[in-house]
Enzyme design. Sequence first.
Site, PDB file in Angstrom:
ATOM      1  N   SER A 138       0.865  -1.192   0.000  1.00  0.00           N
ATOM      2  CA  SER A 138       0.000   0.000   0.000  1.00  0.00           C
ATOM      3  C   SER A 138       0.893   1.231   0.000  1.00  0.00           C
ATOM      4  O   SER A 138       2.032   1.182   0.501  1.00  0.00           O
ATOM      5  CB  SER A 138      -0.860   0.015   1.272  1.00  0.00           C
ATOM      6  OG  SER A 138      -1.481   1.277   1.438  1.00  0.00           O
ATOM      7  N   TYR A 186      -1.787  -0.987  10.412  1.00  0.00           N
ATOM      8  CA  TYR A 186      -1.857  -1.206   8.965  1.00  0.00           C
ATOM      9  C   TYR A 186      -0.572  -0.742   8.278  1.00  0.00           C
ATOM     10  O   TYR A 186       0.031  -1.481   7.497  1.00  0.00           O
ATOM     11  CB  TYR A 186      -3.066  -0.464   8.398  1.00  0.00           C
ATOM     12  CG  TYR A 186      -3.313  -0.724   6.931  1.00  0.00           C
ATOM     13  CD1 TYR A 186      -4.008  -1.857   6.510  1.00  0.00           C
ATOM     14  CD2 TYR A 186      -2.855   0.161   5.950  1.00  0.00           C
ATOM     15  CE1 TYR A 186      -4.243  -2.091   5.156  1.00  0.00           C
ATOM     16  CE2 TYR A 186      -3.087  -0.072   4.601  1.00  0.00           C
ATOM     17  CZ  TYR A 186      -3.783  -1.194   4.204  1.00  0.00           C
ATOM     18  OH  TYR A 186      -4.006  -1.433   2.880  1.00  0.00           O
TER      19      TYR A 186
HETATM   20  N1  LIG Z   1      -8.669  -0.643  -1.752  1.00  0.00           N
HETATM   21  C1  LIG Z   1      -7.658   0.182  -1.546  1.00  0.00           C
HETATM   22  O1  LIG Z   1      -7.787   1.423  -1.646  1.00  0.00           O
HETATM   23  C2  LIG Z   1      -6.294  -0.357  -1.187  1.00  0.00           C
HETATM   24  C3  LIG Z   1      -5.210   0.514  -1.183  1.00  0.00           C
HETATM   25  C4  LIG Z   1      -3.945   0.040  -0.864  1.00  0.00           C
HETATM   26  C5  LIG Z   1      -3.768  -1.298  -0.567  1.00  0.00           C
HETATM   27  N2  LIG Z   1      -4.833  -2.146  -0.565  1.00  0.00           N
HETATM   28  C6  LIG Z   1      -4.563  -3.558  -0.270  1.00  0.00           C
HETATM   29  O2  LIG Z   1      -5.100  -4.358  -1.286  1.00  0.00           O
HETATM   30  C7  LIG Z   1      -5.514  -5.612  -0.748  1.00  0.00           C
HETATM   31  C8  LIG Z   1      -6.977  -5.859  -1.080  1.00  0.00           C
HETATM   32  O3  LIG Z   1      -7.740  -4.792  -0.544  1.00  0.00           O
HETATM   33  P1  LIG Z   1      -9.278  -4.556  -0.942  1.00  0.00           P
HETATM   34  O4  LIG Z   1      -9.516  -3.111  -0.841  1.00  0.00           O
HETATM   35  O5  LIG Z   1      -9.589  -5.278  -2.180  1.00  0.00           O
HETATM   36  O6  LIG Z   1      -9.993  -5.245   0.319  1.00  0.00           O
HETATM   37  P2  LIG Z   1     -11.359  -6.082   0.414  1.00  0.00           P
HETATM   38  O7  LIG Z   1     -11.720  -6.060   1.853  1.00  0.00           O
HETATM   39  O8  LIG Z   1     -12.336  -5.591  -0.586  1.00  0.00           O
HETATM   40  O9  LIG Z   1     -10.913  -7.555   0.000  1.00  0.00           O
HETATM   41  C9  LIG Z   1     -10.016  -8.269   0.786  1.00  0.00           C
HETATM   42  C10 LIG Z   1     -10.366  -9.729   0.721  1.00  0.00           C
HETATM   43  O10 LIG Z   1      -9.445 -10.450   1.559  1.00  0.00           O
HETATM   44  C11 LIG Z   1     -10.164 -11.390   2.329  1.00  0.00           C
HETATM   45  N3  LIG Z   1      -9.443 -11.691   3.568  1.00  0.00           N
HETATM   46  C12 LIG Z   1      -9.341 -10.897   4.683  1.00  0.00           C
HETATM   47  N4  LIG Z   1      -8.636 -11.530   5.626  1.00  0.00           N
HETATM   48  C13 LIG Z   1      -8.270 -12.741   5.106  1.00  0.00           C
HETATM   49  C14 LIG Z   1      -7.534 -13.832   5.603  1.00  0.00           C
HETATM   50  N5  LIG Z   1      -7.035 -13.823   6.855  1.00  0.00           N
HETATM   51  N6  LIG Z   1      -7.345 -14.903   4.803  1.00  0.00           N
HETATM   52  C15 LIG Z   1      -7.853 -14.919   3.535  1.00  0.00           C
HETATM   53  N7  LIG Z   1      -8.579 -13.921   3.019  1.00  0.00           N
HETATM   54  C16 LIG Z   1      -8.786 -12.837   3.793  1.00  0.00           C
HETATM   55  C17 LIG Z   1     -11.495 -10.718   2.596  1.00  0.00           C
HETATM   56  O11 LIG Z   1     -12.495 -11.673   2.936  1.00  0.00           O
HETATM   57  C18 LIG Z   1     -11.774 -10.022   1.269  1.00  0.00           C
HETATM   58  O12 LIG Z   1     -12.477 -10.846   0.380  1.00  0.00           O
HETATM   59  C19 LIG Z   1      -5.238  -5.536   0.753  1.00  0.00           C
HETATM   60  O13 LIG Z   1      -3.990  -6.102   1.042  1.00  0.00           O
HETATM   61  C20 LIG Z   1      -5.219  -4.037   1.014  1.00  0.00           C
HETATM   62  O14 LIG Z   1      -4.459  -3.718   2.157  1.00  0.00           O
HETATM   63  C21 LIG Z   1      -6.095  -1.706  -0.861  1.00  0.00           C
END
Ligand SMILES: NC(=O)c1ccc[n+]([C@@H]2O[C@H](COP(=O)([O-])OP(=O)(O)OC[C@H]3O[C@@H](n4cnc5c(N)ncnc54)[C@H](O)[C@@H]3O)[C@@H](O)[C@H]2O)c1
Length: 252
Positions: free
Chosen positions: A139, A152
Amino acid sequence: MAEAEKVAVVTGGGQGIGKGIAERLLRDGFAVVLAEWDEEAGNETETELHSLGRVQFIRTDVGDEGMVKAAMEKTEELFGGVDLLVNNAGIMVRKPILDLSLGEWNRALATNLTGIFLCSRYAAPSLRMRKGSILNIASTRALMSEKDTEAYSATKGGVVALTHALAVSLGPEIRVNCISPGWIDVSEWRKRSERQKEKLTHDDHSQHPAGRVGKPEDIAAMLSFLVSPEASFITGANFVVDGGMTRKMIYI
Ligand SMILES: NC(=O)c1ccc[n+]([C@@H]2O[C@H](COP(=O)([O-])OP(=O)(O)OC[C@H]3O[C@@H](n4cnc5c(N)ncnc54)[C@H](O)[C@@H]3O)[C@@H](O)[C@H]2O)c1
């Protein structure tokens, strides 16, 4: 002779960015395992993406060693091995440091960082044999912060460091890279019971040097390149995909 099908494991592939990545990898010709904790999301996405190729939901908590080991064994049994591991599963914890419990800190660490160690550890033998690669999702919060995001941000800084450590240890057979997304809107990529129409404002978009908030497809496109043979000289690197936000000075 036709080329053998490549196999990708996408953690957290049931929703959000992970779902976008899973869809792109299926279109790129991979078979995809959704190593996902949320049963509803995993089953739904498996059904939704079914028409694009071979996709299998395996219920996994990436922070649980037994479940990770079992998921990799099941993948081996069903698909014959792993060519690509996408460590995408992650959770946000936003709480003032004085209210943040050790349990909450440890939960963020277990999912966002220990999960990558465990999945990489158990996928590595197969990845090594098949000259595969690992792609971690960190991130821009590894580089900059808002208030109340210690757990985080610390885990995401760890992901960037773990990426170069793994690249050095597992090369040359396995390349390991990392993408640091900025703001990616996933409201339309959530499971059906939580799916929402995107509600972004003009300001949400226009503050980005690129003129808009990101989409899962933006991350999937970068990933598609990084795991392709064209990127064979790239390993241990972190790629920021954030519409330019971390390059913008915001002093008032
Ligand atoms: N959306 C953003 O703006 C953003 C920005 C920077 C980084 N990220 C990173 O991208 C990745 C995905 O984020 P997102 O926004 O799609 O989140 P999201 O919550 O939409 O999806 C995350 C998925 O991971 C699953 N999950 C959570 N804990 C888990 C575990 N212990 N084992 C297996 N699966 C698990 C959840 O059930 C969910 O389906 C994450 O690592 C997040 O930190 C997201």
